[in-house]
Scaffold this motif. Structure first.
Motif, PDB file in Angstrom:
ATOM      1  N   GLY A 133      -7.888   1.804  -3.397  1.00  0.00           N
ATOM      2  CA  GLY A 133      -8.779   1.270  -2.359  1.00  0.00           C
ATOM      3  C   GLY A 133      -8.013   0.728  -1.181  1.00  0.00           C
ATOM      4  N   GLU A 134      -8.265  -0.549  -0.870  1.00  0.00           N
ATOM      5  CA  GLU A 134      -7.589  -1.234   0.231  1.00  0.00           C
ATOM      6  C   GLU A 134      -7.026  -2.555  -0.285  1.00  0.00           C
ATOM      7  N   ARG A 144      -4.095   3.816  -1.125  1.00  0.00           N
ATOM      8  CA  ARG A 144      -5.194   3.742  -0.150  1.00  0.00           C
ATOM      9  C   ARG A 144      -6.225   4.846  -0.395  1.00  0.00           C
ATOM     10  N   ASN A 202      -9.091   7.481   0.545  1.00  0.00           N
ATOM     11  CA  ASN A 202      -9.460   8.379   1.637  1.00  0.00           C
ATOM     12  C   ASN A 202     -10.308   9.489   1.019  1.00  0.00           C
ATOM     13  N   PRO A 205      -9.144  -4.181  -3.642  1.00  0.00           N
ATOM     14  CA  PRO A 205      -8.732  -3.041  -4.461  1.00  0.00           C
ATOM     15  C   PRO A 205      -9.472  -2.966  -5.792  1.00  0.00           C
ATOM     16  N   ASP A 252       0.108   4.968   1.164  1.00  0.00           N
ATOM     17  CA  ASP A 252      -0.838   5.811   1.888  1.00  0.00           C
ATOM     18  C   ASP A 252      -0.427   7.261   1.684  1.00  0.00           C
ATOM     19  N   ALA A 277       0.820  -1.219   0.000  1.00  0.00           N
ATOM     20  CA  ALA A 277       0.000   0.000   0.000  1.00  0.00           C
ATOM     21  C   ALA A 277       0.847   1.258   0.000  1.00  0.00           C
TER      22      ALA A 277
END
Length: 166
Positions: free
Chosen positions: A155-156, A128, A130, A160, A19, A17
């Motif tokens: 996404g996550e 990620r 947000n 994703p 972030d 990921a």
């Protein structure tokens, strides 16, 4: 005894990921409103403007990013901005003619642009999600990552949205 083995599929996927919060600047950002230094809050009169600026303790801007704004509909000559920069330059780490929100976004983009992203090379990367982040940060992240990653997602890690795969 029956032992069930749980496999973390997200971890096993090899997706890493990025972030965007990791690149958010931590510098305090403040606004300096020129209106407070205008004659009647609307007009730049050179003598009064210079006197008003001279009375300001610019050390309060030490180690801060400053967004210069004018909250009134006044015409500000360029020399007034230059005078403010001359006063701010010994203290502020960054100055721009913009709101604090826009200054934050600009600094955030700069940090992301100059970040060392080589550890993402040939990796499966998810940026990620947000909802509070400006969309232009995702645009920049895609621009920077596309040439170096194996696949780019949003996404996550566990769920994703695939943007592209090589």
């Amino acid at each position: 005894m029956n032992q069930e083995i749980f496999i973390n599929k997200a971890k096993a996927s090899g997706i890493i990921a990025l972030d965007l919060l990791d690149y958010k600047p931590c510098t305090e950002i403040v606004e300096l409103d020129i209106k407070d230094h205008l004659f009647m809050g609307m007009i730049v009169k050179e003598k009064e403007f210079k006197e008003s600026i001279a009375s300001v303790d610019f050390s309060v801007y030490n180690e801060k990013a400053v967004g210069i704004i004018c909250s009134t509909d006044a015409i500000i000559p360029p020399w007034a901005y230059m005078l403010l920069m001359e006063k701010l330059s010994p203290y502020a780490v960054y100055v721009d003619l913009n709101s604090a929100k826009a200054v934050l976004l600009d600094l955030w983009k700069r940090r992301l642009t100059y970040a060392d992203l080589k550890h993402f090379k040939d990796q499966k990367v998810v940026v990620r999600a947000n909802a509070d982040h400006d969309s232009s940060l995702y645009l920049l992240a895609a621009w920077l990552l596309k040439p170096i990653v194996k696949s780019l997602m949003y996404g996550e890690i566990g769920l994703p949205k695939v943007i592209f795969k090589k």
